[in-house]
Design an enzyme around this catalytic site. Structure first.
Site, PDB file in Angstrom:
ATOM      1  N   HIS A 166      -6.103  -7.372  -0.319  1.00  0.00           N
ATOM      2  CA  HIS A 166      -6.257  -5.934  -0.577  1.00  0.00           C
ATOM      3  C   HIS A 166      -5.519  -5.563  -1.869  1.00  0.00           C
ATOM      4  O   HIS A 166      -4.497  -6.163  -2.185  1.00  0.00           O
ATOM      5  CB  HIS A 166      -5.687  -5.119   0.598  1.00  0.00           C
ATOM      6  CG  HIS A 166      -6.331  -5.446   1.909  1.00  0.00           C
ATOM      7  ND1 HIS A 166      -5.769  -6.342   2.797  1.00  0.00           N
ATOM      8  CD2 HIS A 166      -7.482  -5.012   2.465  1.00  0.00           C
ATOM      9  CE1 HIS A 166      -6.565  -6.441   3.864  1.00  0.00           C
ATOM     10  NE2 HIS A 166      -7.613  -5.653   3.683  1.00  0.00           N
ATOM     11  N   ASP A 198      -4.224 -12.920   3.540  1.00  0.00           N
ATOM     12  CA  ASP A 198      -5.476 -12.460   4.149  1.00  0.00           C
ATOM     13  C   ASP A 198      -6.700 -12.750   3.272  1.00  0.00           C
ATOM     14  O   ASP A 198      -7.816 -12.397   3.653  1.00  0.00           O
ATOM     15  CB  ASP A 198      -5.395 -10.975   4.529  1.00  0.00           C
ATOM     16  CG  ASP A 198      -4.686 -10.126   3.494  1.00  0.00           C
ATOM     17  OD1 ASP A 198      -4.416 -10.622   2.380  1.00  0.00           O
ATOM     18  OD2 ASP A 198      -4.403  -8.953   3.800  1.00  0.00           O
ATOM     19  N   HIS A 202       0.824  -1.228   0.000  1.00  0.00           N
ATOM     20  CA  HIS A 202       0.000   0.000   0.000  1.00  0.00           C
ATOM     21  C   HIS A 202       0.851   1.268   0.000  1.00  0.00           C
ATOM     22  O   HIS A 202       0.320   2.358  -0.221  1.00  0.00           O
ATOM     23  CB  HIS A 202      -0.919   0.053   1.227  1.00  0.00           C
ATOM     24  CG  HIS A 202      -1.956  -1.024   1.258  1.00  0.00           C
ATOM     25  ND1 HIS A 202      -2.806  -1.266   0.209  1.00  0.00           N
ATOM     26  CD2 HIS A 202      -2.277  -1.934   2.230  1.00  0.00           C
ATOM     27  CE1 HIS A 202      -3.604  -2.295   0.528  1.00  0.00           C
ATOM     28  NE2 HIS A 202      -3.292  -2.710   1.741  1.00  0.00           N
TER      29      HIS A 202
HETATM   30 ZN   LIG Z   1      -3.874  -7.294   2.828  1.00  0.00          ZN
END
Ligand SMILES: [Zn+2]
Length: 310
Positions: free
Chosen positions: A164, A246, A125
């Site tokens: 993500h 995740d 990120h």
């Molecule tokens: Zn993640």
């Protein structure tokens, strides 16, 4: 040859505060997996600290300087709503990025077929000038640009199966047709990016969002339909993997329903593409994974596939 492991105890010293999901226990869990058969026989190497020069290939120099200046002597310093620094963070965040640099050197130097970086914090990120979502420096992108600067490679790919979207890596790669980034991720979910129409300057960005509660079938279909063919035609000279676990069914931060078998399958498919184009050269680095059982299962499955490919 073999699979090398890069890690460092200082990555445990990056303290994110009470109740934070990106906690030292995550790395302890991965290190426990590495103590089990058949992984205990893999060679471990200490992750070195990344240099400012290496970080500044993907981050703005002013951002790197600001992060290093923000390291607290006591307590915490906050870089964004959920990205904190502690007194032990300096060495941890530098070694998380430096592990990928060292792994790239080892794999491109012919010392191993592939390598896994057991480090934290995660990196995907982190944008050129912004910490985000537990990530301080973009470990995988730092490794990719090191491969280009120090080893003369041109075409480098990152595939990201963290649940993500790797917005930071995408931001660093989107305008360069010789850098490829592909991601499967849950959508809607943090950070809200990663739509299929985000394609980069030359179709070099491939996003395959999956709705909540997608499982093995949808994940494998997205890999087979969207990601593997695009990676194959990109023909990378080195493949890096942002290995987040995740998307495991047990993870508390997301709702995809993957199992260890899915991570093993995905790793095997990626290794087949790497075999075709770059002699199987793969460097993988840990991203997310917040349920300790799911993280251990995902990590073991991923490592098994890397070892089998070596
Ligand atoms: Zn993640």
């Amino acid at each position: 040859m073999t699979t090398l492991i890069f890690t460092h105890p200082d990555c445990l010293g990056h303290d994110t505060g009470p109740g934070h999901p990106e906690r030292p226990e995550r790395l302890d869990t991965v290190l426990q997996v590495l103590e089990q058969e058949p992984f205990r026989r893999l060679e471990r190497r200490p992750a070195p600290e990344a240099t400012v020069e290496q970080l500044a290939r993907v981050h703005e120099r002013a951002y790197v300087d600001a992060v290093l200046a923000a390291m607290p002597e006591t307590g915490y310093a906050r870089l964004d709503a959920d990205t904190l620094l502690s007194p032990g963070s300096r060495s941890g965040v530098l070694r998380a990025a430096g592990s990928v640099v060292a792994a790239v050197d080892a794999v491109l130097g012919g010392e191993a077929d592939n390598a896994f970086c057991a480090v934290r914090p995660c990196g995907h990120h982190a944008e050129p000038a912004r910490a985000m979502g537990f990530c301080v420096f973009n470990n995988i992108a730092v490794g990719a640009l090191h491969a280009r600067a120090q080893h003369g490679l041109t075409r480098i790919a990152v595939v990201d199966f963290d649940v993500h979207h790797g917005n930071g890596t995408q931001a660093m790669f989107a305008d360069d047709a010789n850098l490829f980034f592909a991601s499967t991720h849950q959508s809607p979910l943090y950070p809200g990016t990663g739509h299929p129409e985000e394609r980069g300057v030359a179709g070099n960005i491939v996003n395959a969002p999956l709705p909540p509660f997608s499982g093995s079938v949808e994940f494998r279909r997205a890999m087979e339909r969207d990601i593997l063919p695009a990676l194959d035609s990109f023909a990378p000279e080195l493949l890096l993997i942002s290995a987040g676990f995740d998307a495991h069914a047990r993870d508390p931060l997301a709702q995809l329903q993957l199992t260890g078998a899915d991570f093993e399958w995905a790793t095997r498919q990626l290794a087949l593409v790497a075999d075709r184009h770059c002699g199987g050269k793969i460097v993988s680095a840990l991203e997310g994974g917040y349920d300790m059982t799911g993280l251990a299962e995902g990590c073991a499955s991923h490592l098994q596939a890397l070892m089998r490919a070596a």
